[in-house]
Structure formats: structure tokens, C-alpha cells
Write an enzyme that holds these catalytic residues in place. Structure first.
Site, mmCIF file in Angstrom:
data_model
loop_
_atom_site.group_PDB
_atom_site.id
_atom_site.type_symbol
_atom_site.label_atom_id
_atom_site.label_comp_id
_atom_site.label_asym_id
_atom_site.label_seq_id
_atom_site.Cartn_x
_atom_site.Cartn_y
_atom_site.Cartn_z
ATOM 1 N N CYS A 117 63.910 52.958 87.534
ATOM 2 C CA CYS A 117 62.230 53.249 87.418
ATOM 3 C C CYS A 117 61.430 53.055 86.615
ATOM 4 O O CYS A 117 60.580 53.462 85.758
ATOM 5 C CB CYS A 117 61.845 53.976 88.889
ATOM 6 N N HIS A 257 54.859 57.387 87.855
ATOM 7 C CA HIS A 257 56.008 56.199 88.134
ATOM 8 C C HIS A 257 55.458 56.775 89.512
ATOM 9 O O HIS A 257 55.436 58.440 90.171
ATOM 10 C CB HIS A 257 57.355 56.679 88.149
ATOM 11 N N ASN A 287 57.401 52.517 96.334
ATOM 12 C CA ASN A 287 57.998 52.477 95.175
ATOM 13 C C ASN A 287 58.611 51.290 94.786
ATOM 14 O O ASN A 287 59.459 50.097 94.941
ATOM 15 C CB ASN A 287 59.058 53.787 95.522
#
Ligand code: UT7
Length: 338
Positions: A117, A257, A287
Site C-alpha cells: 500500500c 492511504h 482499500n
């Protein structure tokens, strides 16, 4: 600090989200979960799912074309392509080489980058160094993920969290004092076991995976990753602000994020920002790992929320474990040749 030499920034962004929407109500029919649990524990309401015949390079290409068009940079002028992903089309060749050929960016060096990520921020930082030192002028950095393809759709602990998509940025020289003011990157391999896809590599080749094994899907120790995430988001944003010489009061937008609204809230409080100064889209996309930050950035810029001269903190964390942050003085104005 990047701006002590040639200033480097994001000249334009682009995004691609697959059409198919998977809602929490859909998930209620697949696993023992509820819309109420997912929304209160994560903040996610729906996510996008790539078509069966849609791979990461397809999504990356669409986002890249958009960003290049907006930046008015021709593919053949690109010097470098970095694709940050944990879901490449295949092990090799790199997804970056596949995208390079489809774009016709034949002058560009191309490689994939694995930082989960944090991948977009790792990629932006690498690209910025090449441009800052004068070796290259234009780089394309794409965060792209087809996480639906490595999600265990029988595991309620993980399958409600992830989504597919791509966000792209064209990086190049900007006016002095603008663009990336600082970067902070970090890793802690002691947490490697907390978030992983075990099978398919040289330790456990696909040919050795037992039928019915769940090793070819994402595994995550959610609670442990959550605690790490809160710590990493806070310390990385603190560090990157100090490096840039920017105070919390000067921050106009946080672009975090998008993993869990509770993690984002903690970072927001730490910076003392009101909610309307934080870019949040995980309610619609879940996500998307490396694609989360560039997609959020692209949406906020397209909607006119982020404007020229704004000071942004981009911050992310993920598998590895890894983290990354950057302070950006937003400017898409390209600096001409010196
Ligand atoms: O970008 C990559 C990094 N990943 C992340 O940032 C994820 C970080 N972690 C998280 O966001 C959270 O830890 C989760 C959302 C994954 C989990 O939230 P939590 O508040 O930490 O829940 P938990 O794992 O402690 O689980 C609480 C309960 C458990 O039931 P018991 O054992 O208490 O009976 C779980 O089995 O919630 C249960 N549970 C669910 N219930 C309904 C877990 N997933 C679900 C679900 N629906 N989907």
C-alpha cells in the site's frame, strides 16, 4: 530535501475504476457479515471489482492515458515508468513493460515496484530522484491493484476490505519551491508475516500449492496491522513535516492511504485537521492498496478541492511492513528547460 535542487512535482493525475460495484449488501449474501459491521468497523460501503478478463495492466493503461493527456506529455517523451503493485499481470515481464508497449512509450525505462500500500509513495520518491538529478524529465508512476483476484471470498475478515482500481501520476520538473518538499520512507520486515500472500513465489511455487489451500489468497492479522498503521501514519506524517520545515497549521489537505476510517481519523486528529480537509473515498472503493492515494488525489484535484499552492500531506502504510509520506506544495505548472 527535494526542493534544494531541481523542484519536482506531479504534473497531472488520472484514475480508472472498474464498472462493477460490490456493495455491503452483496457481501451479506456471500459471508456472515453485515452492512452495519463493515461500515462501523471500516467505513467502507462498496468497492469496485475488475472483470475476469481485466488485468492490472489494463487498468494502469487507462489511468496512465488520462494522466498523460492532462499533463500534455506524449508517451514517447516518457523517460521512466514505475508500476507499484502487488497484483502484477504476471511475475515477469513486469506490468510496467506491458504498459510501456501499450502506451508506445518506447524511450522509457520500465519496472515494477513492490511496497504494497506504500507503493505509490515509494514509486513517486524513486521517480523524483531521477528527475531532480537531471537524468530524466518525465516519469509515469502508477499504483494499480486487482486485489479481488487474490481475495479469499470465503474469509469475512479480509474480503470486505479490498477493491480494485488504478491511479496514475505524471511526474516532472515544476517551478522552484513547488512540488515534493520532502519524502519519508520506511520498512520493518519483522512484521512481514502480518500481511502476505504466501503461495506463488519461490518459497511455495504455484505448482506446490495443495488443492483447496488458502495460501494463494491474502492473509492479514488485522488487529496487529491496525496498531502498526496508527503508529506509522502518525510518525511518518510528523517526520515528513519536520523534513519539509512545514508546521501542522500550514497543511491544507491530508491525502491518506484508504484502509480504515478509524486509522484515517487518528491521523486527522494528530494533524489537528477538520474532517473537510481530509480526502476520503474508501466508503466507495474500499482499500485499493497502492492505488488508494493516487485515486484519492485525482478525485480531489478534479473536483477542484485541491488547488494550486495547497500544501498536502500524503501518507500510507502497508504490507512489508512499509510506510511512506510526502509533503507536496501542489503545482501542476511545468518548469521549462533551464
Ligand atoms: O492496507 C493494508 C493494511 N490493512 C489494514 O490497514 C487493515 C487494518 N486492520 C483493520 O482495519 C481492522 O483490524 C479490521 C477492519 C480488519 C478488523 O477490525 P477490528 O475492529 O480489528 O475487528 P477484529 O479483527 O478484532 O474482529 C472483531 C470481531 C471478531 O469476532 P469475535 O472473534 O470477537 O467473535 C471477528 O471475527 O469481528 C469479527 N469480524 C466480522 N464480523 C462481521 C471480522 N470481520 C467481520 C466481518 N463481519 N466482515
Amino acid at each position: 530535501m527535494v526542493n534544494e535542487k531541481r523542484s519536482v512535482g506531479i504534473l497531472a493525475t488520472g484514475r480508472y475504476l472498474p464498472e462493477k460495484v460490490l456493495t455491503n449488501a452483496d457481501l451479506e449474501k456471500m459471508v456472515d457479515t453485515s452492512d452495519e459491521w463493515i461500515v462501523t468497523r471500516t467505513g467502507i460501503s462498496e468497492r469496485r471489482i475488475a472483470r475476469e478478463d481485466e488485468a492490472s495492466s489494463d487498468m494502469a493503461l487507462a489511468a496512465a492515458r488520462q494522466a498523460l493527456e492532462k499533463a500534455k506529455v506524449a508517451p514517447e517523451d516518457l523517460d521512466l515508468i514505475i508500476i507499484a503493485t502487488v497484483t502484477p499481470d504476471m511475475f515477469f515481464p513486469s506490468t510496467a513493460c506491458i504498459v510501456q508497449e501499450k502506451l508506445g512509450a518506447m524511450k522509457a525505462a520500465a519496472f515494477d515496484l513492490s511496497a504494497a500500500c506504500s507503493g505509490f509513495l515509494y514509486g513517486a520518491s524513486v521517480a523524483a530522484q531521477f528527475i531532480q538529478n537531471g537524468m530524466y524529465r518525465y516519469a509515469l508512476v502508477v499504483g494499480v491493484e486487482s486485489l479481488s483476484k487474490i481475495t479469499d471470498w470465503t474469509d469475512r475478515n479480509t474480503c470486505v476490505l479490498f477493491g480494485d482500481g488504478a491511479g496514475a501520476a505524471v511526474i516532472g520538473p515544476v517551478e522552484d519551491g513547488m512540488g515534493f518538499l520532502s519524502f519519508e520512507l520506511g520498512a520493518d520486515g519483522r512484521g512481514a508475516e502480518l500481511l502476505k500472500l504466501e503461495a506463488g513465489g519461490s518459497r511455495k511455487p504455484v505448482s506446490k500449492v495443495e488443492p483447496g489451500s488458502r495460501e494463494n489468497y491474502i492473509h492479514m492479522a488485522g488487529g496487529e496491522v491496525f496498531k502498526f498503521a496508527v503508529r506509522a501514519m502518525n510518525s511518518a506524517s510528523d517526520a515528513v513535516l519536520v523534513k519539509a520545515g512545514i508546521s501542522k497549521e500550514e497543511v491544507d489537505f491530508l491525502v491518506p492511504h484508504q484502509a480504515n476510517l478509524r486509522i484515517i481519523d487518528s491521523a486527522t486528529k494528530r494533524l489537528g485537521l477538520p474532517d473537510d480537509k481530509v480526502i476520503v473515498n474508501l466508503n466507495r472503493y474500499g482499500n485499493m492498496s497502492s492505488a488508494s492515494i493516487p485515486v484519492a488525489l485525482d478525485e480531489a484535484v478534479s473536483e477542484g478541492r485541491i488547488k494550486e499552492g495547497d500544501t498536502l500531506v500524503l501518507v500510507g502504510f502497508g504490507g512489508g511492513l512499509t510506510w511512506g509520506a510526502s509533503v507536496v506544495k501542489w503545482s501542476t505548472k511545468e518548469k521549462g528547460n533551464d
